[in-house]
Design a protein around this motif. Sequence first.
Motif, PDB file in Angstrom:
ATOM      1  N   HIS A 163       0.870  -1.177   0.000  1.00 41.88           N
ATOM      2  CA  HIS A 163       0.000   0.000   0.000  1.00 41.88           C
ATOM      3  C   HIS A 163       0.908   1.229   0.000  1.00 41.88           C
ATOM      4  N   CYS A 198      -4.788   5.741   0.163  1.00 42.66           N
ATOM      5  CA  CYS A 198      -3.809   4.784  -0.329  1.00 42.66           C
ATOM      6  C   CYS A 198      -3.441   5.198  -1.751  1.00 42.66           C
ATOM      7  N   GLU A 200      -1.251   3.370  -3.790  1.00 40.99           N
ATOM      8  CA  GLU A 200      -0.651   2.260  -4.542  1.00 40.99           C
ATOM      9  C   GLU A 200      -1.774   1.258  -4.766  1.00 40.99           C
ATOM     10  N   TYR A 201      -2.025   0.920  -6.025  1.00 45.55           N
ATOM     11  CA  TYR A 201      -3.142   0.002  -6.279  1.00 45.55           C
ATOM     12  C   TYR A 201      -2.937  -1.295  -5.505  1.00 45.55           C
ATOM     13  N   CYS A 202      -3.941  -1.653  -4.690  1.00 49.74           N
ATOM     14  CA  CYS A 202      -3.756  -2.777  -3.765  1.00 49.74           C
ATOM     15  C   CYS A 202      -4.936  -3.737  -3.810  1.00 49.74           C
ATOM     16  N   HIS A 206      -9.109  -0.487  -3.441  1.00 49.36           N
ATOM     17  CA  HIS A 206      -8.028   0.493  -3.278  1.00 49.36           C
ATOM     18  C   HIS A 206      -8.575   1.923  -3.149  1.00 49.36           C
ATOM     19  N   MET A 209      -9.822   3.186   0.372  1.00 50.29           N
ATOM     20  CA  MET A 209      -8.858   2.967   1.457  1.00 50.29           C
ATOM     21  C   MET A 209      -8.327   4.346   1.843  1.00 50.29           C
TER      22      MET A 209
HETATM   23 CU1  CUA Z   1      -4.099   0.102  -0.175  1.00 51.83          CU
HETATM   24 CU2  CUA Z   1      -4.224   0.940  -2.369  1.00 51.83          CU
END
Ligand code: CUA
Length: 329
Positions: A163, A198, A200-202, A206, A209
């Motif tokens: 993340h 967030c 960062e693609y998670c 995502h 978040m």
């Molecule tokens: Cu955690 Cu994107």
Amino acid sequence: MNHSMIPHLFPAIDTPSIFAPAGPIAAREALLGWGSAALGSVIFIIVCVVLAIGLWRRREVTTERADGDVSVIGKQEHARELRAIVIFGFVLPAIVLVGLYGWSISEAVALAARPQGQEVEVVGHQWWWEVRYPAEGVTTANELHLPEGVPVRLRVSSADVIHSFWVPRLLGKIDLIPGDTNNVWIRADSVGLFLGMCAEYCGVQHARMRFMVVSQPADEYAAWLASERTAARSAVTPTEMEGEKQFMEAGCAGCHTVRGTAAAGIEGPDLTHFASRLTIGAGTLPNTRGNLAGWIANPQHIKPGNHMPELPITGPQLQSILDYVGALR
Ligand code: CUA
């Protein structure tokens, strides 16, 4: 679009912009942003001018070649072209890129400096944020409280995938990496709410978040921390007591901790002081009874793919759980 929704739900939050810094790190990063943009603009103009000159001169040479000494002109032109390629293709870009790299590195060094004092651990989960104040034994979620004007050291890591912790007005992106801990520091120079997210693609949620940074005057912050340190408020009314029983039996306690009770699950956010938080579902909705009812009744409708299951509970059971959880201030 998601990011602009939160200021709408919480008018106290400004639209998060890196160009409206509210802390020293963000201010340095904003300057780097403006500097890069200005330099890029200057280079763009130079490229346009050189391109225009090149087009113009090419036409001149073509004219000369038609009735002049082709070989001499060709050699001179070739040497000029080579010089231009070396200067504009290698020397200038090298100077600019090395300069920007040095600037970025100096920012990274400033970010890694570790001020003494308050330390907070942030752990990324799909798709929420665990926030711990280890010295105080406090664990909360999706909300980072800071004392105004005081630098706080953040230790960030992840429980599952990568993340990235980002508070546009306070701090640039820092990755949360499973099995590793990154150190940064943060300081909010004004009281207020700052939206974090967030970066960062998670996974599928995502975009939902998010978290809140709550910057408070020193005394308010101390009061908040003291309140968070205490065990959960005991159920008082009959419906709250019924709700606590349902909470333990219906499955909530398997994933959530409520300090001071038998609920000690670690899969989901700690709910000890849930009712004092601003949002549910990691910044998905304001924390109101109605939203919470919808969330518990059908979490997969509000945030599809999130790890909270739909529990087989009746309407009256849901109401009692709302009474219980809604009183956990
Ligand atoms: Cu955690 Cu994107």
